[in-house]
Design an enzyme around this catalytic site. Sequence first.
Site, PDB file in Angstrom:
ATOM      1  N   HIS A  70     -32.750 -12.423  36.903  1.00  0.00           N
ATOM      2  CA  HIS A  70     -31.881 -11.583  36.079  1.00  0.00           C
ATOM      3  C   HIS A  70     -30.449 -11.571  36.612  1.00  0.00           C
ATOM      4  O   HIS A  70     -29.512 -11.453  35.834  1.00  0.00           O
ATOM      5  CB  HIS A  70     -32.448 -10.160  35.902  1.00  0.00           C
ATOM      6  CG  HIS A  70     -32.482  -9.325  37.129  1.00  0.00           C
ATOM      7  ND1 HIS A  70     -33.485  -9.420  38.056  1.00  0.00           N
ATOM      8  CD2 HIS A  70     -31.647  -8.357  37.555  1.00  0.00           C
ATOM      9  CE1 HIS A  70     -33.263  -8.540  39.018  1.00  0.00           C
ATOM     10  NE2 HIS A  70     -32.150  -7.892  38.737  1.00  0.00           N
ATOM     11  N   ASN A 122     -32.503   0.183  10.067  1.00  0.00           N
ATOM     12  CA  ASN A 122     -32.454   1.002   8.869  1.00  0.00           C
ATOM     13  C   ASN A 122     -31.185   1.849   8.857  1.00  0.00           C
ATOM     14  O   ASN A 122     -30.702   2.272   9.910  1.00  0.00           O
ATOM     15  CB  ASN A 122     -33.709   1.888   8.825  1.00  0.00           C
ATOM     16  CG  ASN A 122     -33.655   2.913   7.724  1.00  0.00           C
ATOM     17  OD1 ASN A 122     -33.130   4.005   7.918  1.00  0.00           O
ATOM     18  ND2 ASN A 122     -34.186   2.556   6.574  1.00  0.00           N
ATOM     19  N   CYS A 155     -36.723  -2.653   4.193  1.00  0.00           N
ATOM     20  CA  CYS A 155     -37.568  -1.508   3.864  1.00  0.00           C
ATOM     21  C   CYS A 155     -37.364  -1.029   2.425  1.00  0.00           C
ATOM     22  O   CYS A 155     -38.071  -0.140   1.963  1.00  0.00           O
ATOM     23  CB  CYS A 155     -37.289  -0.364   4.829  1.00  0.00           C
ATOM     24  SG  CYS A 155     -35.585   0.241   4.743  1.00  0.00           S
TER      25      CYS A 155
END
Length: 181
Positions: A70, A122, A155
């Site tokens: 990392h 969303n 959605c």
Amino acid sequence: MNVLLGVTGSIAAYKAAEITSRLTKQGHNVDVILTESGSRFITPLTFQTLSKNKVYMDMFEEITPSEVKHISLAKKADLVLIAPASANIIGKIAGGIADDFLSTVTMAAAGRAPIYLAPAMNTNMYENPIVQANIEKLKQFGYHFIDPKASLLACGDLGKGALADVDEIVDVILKALECEQ
């Protein structure tokens, strides 16, 4: 130049394959970190094939005993792009949480390379005051955002939250990489 692409859990994850392809075709090396949630939407093999590089998912997988992966990926990156950036990864970074490979590398890269996030979620999630506060907090720390667009979402809702167009994301990243040279 070396681009580190983080892909999180969003239906828009498939668009990250096109981002990988375009950046690679422009001559950039792309290392991909795929979150566990992201791998539910698209497979590591897709990114491995397009980038010609290993795809990273597991923070504790030993790659080379002589390097801390990392940290070495963070040092290698000329730019970090997280696309799509979920509310989860935005919240983790804003809160200083580094509990998976992507959040850990992003923390290690902060201050070393510019970090761009392209949110996708969303509308209600994107407009949530907590998410907006996290975005503002990260902007104050120098993180860059490629705003989502208003669209008919997966959605069925209509509103802001769809991942920015791939063309826009790639253009922003290519311009940023020019500035880094």
